[in-house]
Design a protein around this motif. Structure first.
Motif, PDB file in Angstrom:
ATOM      1  N   THR A 318       0.836  -1.200   0.000  1.00 25.42           N
ATOM      2  CA  THR A 318       0.000   0.000   0.000  1.00 25.42           C
ATOM      3  C   THR A 318       0.879   1.261   0.000  1.00 25.42           C
ATOM      4  O   THR A 318       1.945   1.267   0.613  1.00 25.42           O
ATOM      5  CB  THR A 318      -0.898  -0.029   1.257  1.00 25.42           C
ATOM      6  OG1 THR A 318      -1.700  -1.205   1.191  1.00 25.42           O
ATOM      7  CG2 THR A 318      -1.780   1.203   1.351  1.00 25.42           C
ATOM      8  N   ASN A 319       0.406   2.271  -0.705  1.00 27.49           N
ATOM      9  CA  ASN A 319       1.122   3.551  -0.776  1.00 27.49           C
ATOM     10  C   ASN A 319       1.645   3.970   0.609  1.00 27.49           C
ATOM     11  O   ASN A 319       0.885   4.025   1.578  1.00 27.49           O
ATOM     12  CB  ASN A 319       0.164   4.615  -1.329  1.00 27.49           C
ATOM     13  CG  ASN A 319       0.828   5.978  -1.399  1.00 27.49           C
ATOM     14  OD1 ASN A 319       1.127   6.583  -0.379  1.00 27.49           O
ATOM     15  ND2 ASN A 319       1.053   6.456  -2.604  1.00 27.49           N
ATOM     16  N   ASP A 322      -0.142   6.623   2.636  1.00 22.61           N
ATOM     17  CA  ASP A 322      -1.376   6.105   3.243  1.00 22.61           C
ATOM     18  C   ASP A 322      -1.065   5.249   4.476  1.00 22.61           C
ATOM     19  O   ASP A 322      -1.749   5.337   5.491  1.00 22.61           O
ATOM     20  CB  ASP A 322      -2.161   5.246   2.231  1.00 22.61           C
ATOM     21  CG  ASP A 322      -2.903   6.086   1.198  1.00 22.61           C
ATOM     22  OD1 ASP A 322      -2.751   7.330   1.230  1.00 22.61           O
ATOM     23  OD2 ASP A 322      -3.632   5.502   0.372  1.00 22.61           O
ATOM     24  N   CYS A 345      -3.950  -2.890   3.420  1.00 16.57           N
ATOM     25  CA  CYS A 345      -4.856  -3.332   2.344  1.00 16.57           C
ATOM     26  C   CYS A 345      -4.645  -4.788   1.922  1.00 16.57           C
ATOM     27  O   CYS A 345      -5.595  -5.477   1.577  1.00 16.57           O
ATOM     28  CB  CYS A 345      -4.671  -2.448   1.111  1.00 16.57           C
ATOM     29  SG  CYS A 345      -5.084  -0.717   1.395  1.00 16.57           S
ATOM     30  N   CYS A 357     -10.061  -0.404   0.323  1.00 14.18           N
ATOM     31  CA  CYS A 357      -8.936   0.015  -0.505  1.00 14.18           C
ATOM     32  C   CYS A 357      -9.276  -0.088  -1.982  1.00 14.18           C
ATOM     33  O   CYS A 357     -10.131  -0.867  -2.380  1.00 14.18           O
ATOM     34  CB  CYS A 357      -7.727  -0.876  -0.232  1.00 14.18           C
ATOM     35  SG  CYS A 357      -7.183  -0.850   1.477  1.00 14.18           S
ATOM     36  N   ASP A 360      -5.066  -0.571  -6.979  1.00 16.05           N
ATOM     37  CA  ASP A 360      -4.256  -0.173  -8.126  1.00 16.05           C
ATOM     38  C   ASP A 360      -2.927  -0.911  -8.039  1.00 16.05           C
ATOM     39  O   ASP A 360      -2.724  -1.713  -7.148  1.00 16.05           O
ATOM     40  CB  ASP A 360      -3.973   1.332  -8.060  1.00 16.05           C
ATOM     41  CG  ASP A 360      -5.240   2.147  -8.254  1.00 16.05           C
ATOM     42  OD1 ASP A 360      -6.266   1.544  -8.596  1.00 16.05           O
ATOM     43  OD2 ASP A 360      -5.187   3.369  -8.035  1.00 16.05           O
ATOM     44  N   THR A 362      -0.318   0.263  -6.956  1.00 22.46           N
ATOM     45  CA  THR A 362      -0.044   0.539  -5.549  1.00 22.46           C
ATOM     46  C   THR A 362      -1.385   0.755  -4.868  1.00 22.46           C
ATOM     47  O   THR A 362      -2.088   1.709  -5.194  1.00 22.46           O
ATOM     48  CB  THR A 362       0.802   1.828  -5.409  1.00 22.46           C
ATOM     49  OG1 THR A 362       2.001   1.673  -6.156  1.00 22.46           O
ATOM     50  CG2 THR A 362       1.154   2.098  -3.962  1.00 22.46           C
ATOM     51  N   ARG A 364      -4.455   1.877  -2.548  1.00 19.87           N
ATOM     52  CA  ARG A 364      -4.749   3.121  -1.835  1.00 19.87           C
ATOM     53  C   ARG A 364      -5.921   2.907  -0.896  1.00 19.87           C
ATOM     54  O   ARG A 364      -6.845   2.157  -1.210  1.00 19.87           O
ATOM     55  CB  ARG A 364      -5.129   4.234  -2.833  1.00 19.87           C
ATOM     56  CG  ARG A 364      -4.103   4.541  -3.914  1.00 19.87           C
ATOM     57  CD  ARG A 364      -2.792   5.071  -3.383  1.00 19.87           C
ATOM     58  NE  ARG A 364      -2.920   6.210  -2.508  1.00 19.87           N
ATOM     59  CZ  ARG A 364      -2.320   7.396  -2.705  1.00 19.87           C
ATOM     60  NH1 ARG A 364      -1.573   7.589  -3.778  1.00 19.87           N
ATOM     61  NH2 ARG A 364      -2.457   8.367  -1.838  1.00 19.87           N
ATOM     62  N   ILE A 366      -9.297   4.026   0.493  1.00 18.84           N
ATOM     63  CA  ILE A 366     -10.346   4.929   0.007  1.00 18.84           C
ATOM     64  C   ILE A 366     -11.472   5.149   1.008  1.00 18.84           C
ATOM     65  O   ILE A 366     -12.248   6.078   0.845  1.00 18.84           O
ATOM     66  CB  ILE A 366     -10.944   4.466  -1.341  1.00 18.84           C
ATOM     67  CG1 ILE A 366     -11.454   3.042  -1.248  1.00 18.84           C
ATOM     68  CG2 ILE A 366      -9.918   4.619  -2.458  1.00 18.84           C
ATOM     69  CD1 ILE A 366     -12.351   2.667  -2.413  1.00 18.84           C
ATOM     70  N   LEU A 386      -4.520  11.067   3.971  1.00 17.29           N
ATOM     71  CA  LEU A 386      -5.092   9.984   3.146  1.00 17.29           C
ATOM     72  C   LEU A 386      -5.653  10.618   1.869  1.00 17.29           C
ATOM     73  O   LEU A 386      -6.849  10.845   1.740  1.00 17.29           O
ATOM     74  CB  LEU A 386      -6.179   9.246   3.938  1.00 17.29           C
ATOM     75  CG  LEU A 386      -5.683   8.463   5.159  1.00 17.29           C
ATOM     76  CD1 LEU A 386      -6.845   8.062   6.062  1.00 17.29           C
ATOM     77  CD2 LEU A 386      -4.897   7.223   4.710  1.00 17.29           C
ATOM     78  N   GLN A 387      -4.737  10.861   0.944  1.00  9.71           N
ATOM     79  CA  GLN A 387      -5.055  11.697  -0.210  1.00  9.71           C
ATOM     80  C   GLN A 387      -6.113  11.128  -1.156  1.00  9.71           C
ATOM     81  O   GLN A 387      -6.698  11.861  -1.939  1.00  9.71           O
ATOM     82  CB  GLN A 387      -3.776  11.989  -1.001  1.00  9.71           C
ATOM     83  CG  GLN A 387      -2.908  13.072  -0.373  1.00  9.71           C
ATOM     84  CD  GLN A 387      -3.561  14.458  -0.442  1.00  9.71           C
ATOM     85  OE1 GLN A 387      -3.979  14.897  -1.508  1.00  9.71           O
ATOM     86  NE2 GLN A 387      -3.683  15.119   0.700  1.00  9.71           N
ATOM     87  N   GLU A 388      -6.354   9.833  -1.106  1.00  7.63           N
ATOM     88  CA  GLU A 388      -7.320   9.242  -2.027  1.00  7.63           C
ATOM     89  C   GLU A 388      -8.628   8.896  -1.336  1.00  7.63           C
ATOM     90  O   GLU A 388      -9.506   8.268  -1.927  1.00  7.63           O
ATOM     91  CB  GLU A 388      -6.739   7.971  -2.664  1.00  7.63           C
ATOM     92  CG  GLU A 388      -5.532   8.212  -3.550  1.00  7.63           C
ATOM     93  CD  GLU A 388      -5.914   8.894  -4.861  1.00  7.63           C
ATOM     94  OE1 GLU A 388      -6.845   8.423  -5.540  1.00  7.63           O
ATOM     95  OE2 GLU A 388      -5.281   9.921  -5.185  1.00  7.63           O
TER      96      GLU A 388
END
Ligand SMILES: *[C@@H]1O[C@H](CO)[C@@H](O)[C@H](O)[C@H]1NC(C)=O
Ligand SMILES: *[C@@H]1O[C@H](CO)[C@@H](O)[C@H](O)[C@H]1NC(C)=O
Ligand SMILES: *[C@@H]1O[C@H](CO)[C@@H](O)[C@H](O)[C@H]1NC(C)=O
Ligand SMILES: *[C@@H]1O[C@H](CO)[C@@H](O)[C@H](O)[C@H]1NC(C)=O
Ligand SMILES: *[C@@H]1O[C@H](CO)[C@@H](O)[C@H](O)[C@H]1NC(C)=O
Ligand SMILES: *[C@@H]1O[C@H](CO)[C@@H](O)[C@H](O)[C@H]1NC(C)=O
Ligand SMILES: *[C@@H]1O[C@H](CO)[C@@H](O)[C@H](O)[C@H]1NC(C)=O
Ligand SMILES: *[C@@H]1O[C@H](CO)[C@@H](O)[C@H](O)[C@H]1NC(C)=O
Ligand SMILES: *[C@@H]1O[C@H](CO)[C@@H](O)[C@H](O)[C@H]1NC(C)=O
Length: 461
Positions: A318-319, A322, A345, A357, A360, A362, A364, A366, A386-388
């Motif tokens: 995971t990113n 995050d 995730c 999550c 992708d 990577t 993310r 959500i 948590l940008q996404e």
């Protein structure tokens, strides 16, 4: 180290589990520990200890995992004689079992930034030892990070447990690889007591290079190893000339799987030489032939062999930003959930409860749902990292303080439920704007009994 058995050829299988106990040796370079270069963990012991037979410092697994329970294997499976003790020490007498949760993790911190891009060798060994008196050896999957490694069927390794071998490892091998003697058909041994330069690239111990095999007759010898078919392997053949000859040279070549050849090359007295085959696809057994050339005045030899199975690394973790955000949130609120460990995730069926999550390349995070989770204190500003994230539900907790403006900067946030907390003050204008124009579904209501003494405006769901 002295060997009582006559040794022929050392061989190292990296993909095999040697035995049946829950003990993990993780070898790390760039890590200053009691054994520089690697870390050995004995699962299920209370205290760290020095294993006198090997000179290896074993750490208790306490500091690497937060779940599971300690057990001892039954006495009849424990060390009962000196030979056994010398081979295995006491690390197989204890184990940690994990009765709870679908995923249980050991987490090893890399101190040095530079270590993050290095290669690591991990060896794990398991023994059931009927610790629960149920005679049901467990079967489970093993992951390294987020990637599937293998399925451990502790039943299948039973026979290995009592096997009697002589072997070379630490301190002969500075990485504590374990080298097993191996006999090639139609071969005889060659050895020397002279010093061999051990500082070769692959750090093959001098002890291992000091013995070799040569064909009992003829000018070639063939070996076959049964390995898992249809995988790629990296194979390393290690040589060193052990005999002195006035006017003859050993000139040899290697052919693997009946096709790919390397050589000829000439061996020099007591000088290590390693020949590697990379990404070699093996169908059926791995076979090799070591042959001397027509010009060679001497038959071929082979001192040692290392073989590594290659596995596809399918998933990336995971990113990281995050992960940092959610781990920081976990610490802020002291969230004590058994499954909040390892990657948030992945693997997919073990995503932390309350998270969802997007998978992708990577993964993310959500959505985050920590409704009715007894959270206290202020809304953690790390949530804004948590940008996404699209949905945050923090309803029915005991959160205090004001609603941080930074939440309005989450570009994809569509749902924010803060009802049922003890938050104060107005909703930041930027969040209110998003709510007013319908891009954000905002819930912000107080628990009824706190309305009386509240100040500032409030919104009801
Ligand atoms: C990581 O190691 C690889 C191979 O050694 C190298 O190509 C790559 O540039 C390194 N990456 C970083 C960030 O150091
Ligand atoms: C185990 O190995 C040692 C040393 O190589 C040998 O002396 C002993 O007899 C072996 N024991 C068994 C049960 O094979
Ligand atoms: C070499 O030895 C093998 C087995 O020891 C034997 O089968 C073979 O016939 C021998 N070859 C020669 C040329 O002596
Ligand atoms: C593979 O090797 C094993 C021994 O290492 C042998 O018993 C088996 O017959 C071999 N299989 C094939 C297909 O050559
Ligand atoms: C080596 O000798 C054999 C038999 O004498 C011959 O068939 C072969 O071609 C020779 N190989 C080379 C590379 O000269
Ligand atoms: C992780 O997320 C951050 C913040 O959204 C982004 O800047 C970064 O590129 C992402 N990294 C990867 C590897 O996707
Ligand atoms: C969060 O979980 C609770 C149950 O624990 C559920 O009632 C609620 O609908 C969830 N929130 C969202 C946004 O899905
Ligand atoms: C929080 O509000 C959202 C949006 O109305 C709703 O879907 C969710 O179920 C609410 N959470 C709880 C625990 O009721
Ligand atoms: C809603 O308001 C926010 C904040 O002013 C703005 O960034 C966003 O683009 C608006 N969205 C729509 C659909 O109007």
């Amino acid at each position: 180290m002295m060997f009582r058995n006559k040794l022929f050829l050392f061989i190292l299988f990296v993909t095999c589990f040697e035995d049946l106990l829950l003990a993990i040796d993780v070898q790390r370079r760039n890590l200053a520990t009691e054994n520089p270069g690697f870390l050995s963990i004995d699962c299920g012991v209370e205290d760290d200890y020095l294993d006198h037979a090997t000179g290896i410092w074993f750490k208790s697994d306490k500091e690497f995992t937060s779940t599971g329970e300690n057990h001892e294997i039954l006495p009849e499976f424990q060390s009962d004689d000196d030979e056994y003790e010398k081979q295995f020490g006491k690390r197989y007498n204890t184990l940690r079992s994990f009765p709870e949760g679908r995923k249980n993790c050991y987490s090893l911190q890399l101190e040095a930034e530079s270590a993050k891009n290095s290669s690591f060798r991990i060896r794990a060994s398991f023994s059931y030892g009927n610790y629960d008196r149920k005679n049901q050896p467990p079967k489970f999957d093993l992951y390294v990070g987020v990637n599937y490694w293998t399925t451990v069927d502790s039943n299948a390794y039973g026979a290995f447990f009592r096997e009697n071998r002589s072997s070379a490892r630490y301190k002969d091998d500075i990485y504590d690889r374990i080298w097993y003697p191996y006999r090639l058909p139609n071969s005889v041994s060659v050895s020397t007591s002279s010093d061999i330069d051990g500082s070769n690239l692959y750090k093959v111990p001098a002890e291992v290079l000091r013995t070799a095999v040569r064909p009992s007759n003829g000018s070639s010898m063939t070996g076959s190893l049964s390995v898992a078919s249809d995988y790629e392997y990296n194979v390393y053949f290690h040589f060193a000339e052990l005999e002195v000859f006035e006017d003859k040279l050993r000139e040899i070549s290697i052919t693997v799987n009946g096709g790919i050849t390397q050589g000829p090359f000439t061996l020099e007295y007591l000088k290590p030489l390693s020949i590697s085959f990379q990404k070699l696809l093996v169908v059926g057994n791995f076979t090799f032939t070591i042959a001397s050339t027509n010009e060679s005045g001497l038959p071929p030899i082979l001192n040692a062999l290392e073989i590594y199975q290659l596995k596809q690394i399918e998933h990336s973790a995971t990113n990281q930003s995050d992960v940092d955000a959610i781990v920081s949130t976990k610490h802020t609120y002291n969230i004590d959930r058994d499954d909040w460990q390892g990657d948030p995730c992945l693997p997919k069926d073990t995503t932390w409860t309350g998270l969802s999550c997007r998978f992708d390349t990577t993964p993310r995070i959500i959505s985050l749902n920590l409704s009715s989770s007894k959270l206290t204190g202020e809304i953690s500003p790390s949530l804004a990292l948590l940008q996404e994230i699209e949905s945050i539900d923090l309803s029915y907790n005991e959160l205090t303080g004001s609603v941080p403006e930074v939440l309005a900067r989450l570009p994809k946030l569509k749902l924010l439920n803060l009802s049922g907390n003890k938050l104060k003050g107005p909703i930041p204008q930027s969040l209110q704007d998003k709510s007013d124009n319908g891009s954000l579904l905002l819930r912000y209501g107080r628990v009824r009994f706190s309305l009386l003494n509240s100040l500032g405006s409030f919104y009801t769901a």
